[in-house]
Scaffold this motif. Structure first.
Motif, PDB file in Angstrom:
ATOM      1  N   ASN A  55       0.915  -1.338   0.074  1.00  0.00           N
ATOM      2  CA  ASN A  55       0.216   0.174   0.096  1.00  0.00           C
ATOM      3  C   ASN A  55       0.770   1.212   0.152  1.00  0.00           C
ATOM      4  O   ASN A  55       1.591   1.334  -1.075  1.00  0.00           O
ATOM      5  CB  ASN A  55      -1.025  -0.115   1.063  1.00  0.00           C
TER       6      ASN A  55
ATOM      7  N   GLU B 149      -4.926  10.742   7.499  1.00  0.00           N
ATOM      8  CA  GLU B 149      -3.603  10.076   7.383  1.00  0.00           C
ATOM      9  C   GLU B 149      -2.808  10.565   6.460  1.00  0.00           C
ATOM     10  O   GLU B 149      -3.070  11.642   5.744  1.00  0.00           O
ATOM     11  CB  GLU B 149      -3.839   8.924   6.903  1.00  0.00           C
ATOM     12  N   CYS B 150      -1.467  10.269   6.590  1.00  0.00           N
ATOM     13  CA  CYS B 150      -0.377  10.618   5.560  1.00  0.00           C
ATOM     14  C   CYS B 150      -0.156  12.066   5.260  1.00  0.00           C
ATOM     15  O   CYS B 150      -0.344  12.492   4.221  1.00  0.00           O
ATOM     16  CB  CYS B 150      -0.327   9.674   4.432  1.00  0.00           C
TER      17      CYS B 150
HETATM   18  N1  DQQ Z   1      -1.587   2.976   5.875  1.00  0.00           N
HETATM   19  C1  DQQ Z   1      -0.682   2.690   6.810  1.00  0.00           C
HETATM   20  C2  DQQ Z   1      -0.644   3.845   7.887  1.00  0.00           C
HETATM   21  C3  DQQ Z   1      -1.630   4.910   7.239  1.00  0.00           C
HETATM   22  C4  DQQ Z   1      -2.619   4.127   6.105  1.00  0.00           C
HETATM   23  C5  DQQ Z   1      -0.723   1.333   7.274  1.00  0.00           C
HETATM   24  C6  DQQ Z   1      -3.077   4.940   4.809  1.00  0.00           C
HETATM   25  O1  DQQ Z   1       0.117   4.292   8.409  1.00  0.00           O
HETATM   26  O2  DQQ Z   1      -2.479   5.773   7.995  1.00  0.00           O
HETATM   27  O3  DQQ Z   1      -0.761   0.388   6.398  1.00  0.00           O
HETATM   28  O4  DQQ Z   1      -3.102   4.090   3.769  1.00  0.00           O
END
Ligand code: DQQ
Length: 478
Positions: A34, A213-214
């Protein structure tokens, strides 16, 4: 440990003939990927890390996979960089983060998760002393042990770090208790001791989602840009504005991508000063189909970001031109009414550039992966009346067993009065990426079933100014 780790070349070769597996996008040798992580250019080479499950084509036991490139296009697999440490703060996974140059020491800043539901989320460090090949976790981990007061401690992740003078700054994604997404700003003199400052920006839960996120925060073309990925996979949102005293004031905002098929993008500045972005492109077929395929997820093409007239622009990097093999279609000055096939055998690995005269009254554009009888077809259209760019997948595949998405994906895109439409499209087997006038971007997955779904067509009513399509070569051996 799986074969993908022991012999990446053999693992890649075993999957080459899968007709849905992309050939000029980066993806791991096998199994799950991912988010892009830790992007950095080190001694000229690009390092791309990524969220990876080496144990199967499904999300879980997050490691950091690693690949390197000299040209942004061709990638070499390197050993897994980060693995969860039993009993450590990343016992249940090494989640997303970044890599920085700490006075010559490459340093990863990432989220360690532990607890049954990954509910203890803390920020951790790892360093390399052998040119980014192997990584040692810092004895002081976790360096940020908990979220600030008033924040949800279970959703506290994905540090993005930069340096200003002698100080490090970080934004970490989070959620305000009983409220919405937030990018939390921190400062540190040494990457180990961090002080929480304030929210760089807090969203409106109605408009910007429950949690962010991110986050990415950077200066670009005399503006500041904040990108956030809105849970749960709602899409990627961008803010462009000013920043003073580390307070960010957005002046322009909108969806960079309107859903989570393209998600968790990470950006980096290269040694030419360009701001480059990759994002995770997810599967859009059933878990069973992903399990049967043995792989899931890929990275987008590298995308060049700029700010023009206060708005974020997105373009595929020019390095991609090196993949052009031969021209498979050329056309100019065509009056289109309905569908016009340009080449029945254009292929399933294509770059297409097309310009159309402004037409304010209809839906027009291209169709790709078209079978000779038109039973399978994917249309990429601009709806000038509604102000939309769309990918119509209602006829992309006849194979209902894959559980593939069969909807119309769309994003805001309005042409100005008299403005020419410029479509720039990449097709890589099951992946489509579309750039429209450098200011709208859509990524989508399709899984056509017919071997003859290789055709390229134009769709009117419209006046085509010009079209060129190239077949593209694979970035992988074999
Ligand atoms: N994927 C990660 C996390 C993030 C998320 C976990 C976003 O750190 O928040 O695999 O796709």
């Amino acid at each position: 440990m799986t074969d993908s780790i022991l012999d990446p070349g053999a693992a890649r070769a075993a999957l080459t003939n899968d007709p849905h597996r992309p050939r000029f996008h980066f993806l791991p040798p096998a199994n799950w990927m991912n988010d892009p992580n830790g992007l950095i250019q080190w001694e000229g080479r690009f390092h791309l890390f990524y969220q990876h499950n080496p144990n199967g084509p499904f999300w879980g036991t997050m490691h950091w996979g690693h690949a390197v490139s000299d040209d942004l296009i061709h990638w070499q697999d390197w050993p897994i960089a980060l693995t969860p440490t039993p009993g450590g703060p990343d016992d249940m996974g090494c989640f997303s983060g970044c890599t920085v140059d700490d006075n010559g020491v490459p340093t990863i800043v990432y989220t360690g998760v532990r607890g049954d539901q990954h509910h203890i989320q803390t920020q951790c460090l790892a360093t390399s002393h052998d040119g980014l090949r192997t990584w040692k976790k810092h004895p002081a981990n976790p360096v940020i042990p908990t979220a600030p007061r008033g924040m949800n401690t279970r959703d506290f992740r994905d540090p993005f770090v930069w340096k200003e003078g002698q100080m490090w700054y970080a934004v970490v994604g989070g959620q305000m208790q009983e409220s919405g997404g937030v990018a939390l700003l921190y400062r540190s003199p040494d990457l180990v001791n961090w002080t929480y400052l304030h929210p760089l920006l807090a969203g409106d839960p109605e408009q910007h989602g429950r949690m962010w996120e991110c986050p990415n925060f950077f200066r670009l073309d005399n503006h500041y840009v904040l990108l956030v990925s809105v849970v749960s996979h709602a899409g990627v949102y961008s803010f462009v504005g000013n920043c003073s005293n580390h307070r960010f004031s957005p002046q322009h905002e909108g969806w960079l991508h309107p859903n989570g098929v393209f998600f968790a993008p990470l950006t980096m500045r290269d040694d030419r000063g360009r701001r480059l972005m990759w994002g995770w492109i997810d599967e859009e077929r059933s878990g069973e189909a992903q399990q049967a395929a043995g792989w899931a997820g890929l990275q987008s093409l590298p995308i060049l970001l700029n700010v023009r007239a206060g708005q974020l622009t997105m373009q595929p990097v020019p390095e991609l031109r090196s993949l052009r093999q031969r021209i498979v279609a050329e056309a100019s000055d065509l009056d289109l009414n309905g569908e016009q096939v340009i080449n029945d055998h254009a292929g399933d690995m294509l770059e297409i550039q097309a310009t159309f005269e402004a037409n304010s009254s209809g839906s027009y554009g291209l169709a790709v992966r078209r079978s000779a009888d038109g039973a399978e077809i994917t249309r990429i259209l601009v709806d000038a009346v509604q102000g939309r760019l769309l990918i119509d997948r209602t006829q992309s595949t006849l194979d209902t067993a894959q559980g593939a998405a069969a909807d119309i994906m769309e994003t805001d895109f309005r042409l100005n009065e008299g403005e020419t439409l410029r479509l720039h499209v990449f097709v890589d087997r099951s992946v489509i990426e579309v750039f429209a006038n450098d200011r709208a971007y859509l990524a989508a997955r399709i899984y056509p079933s017919r071997a003859d779904s290789q055709g390229l067509a134009l769709v009117g009513p419209a006046k085509l100014q010009s079209l060129t399509a190239w077949s593209l070569r694979s970035i992988w051996p074999g």
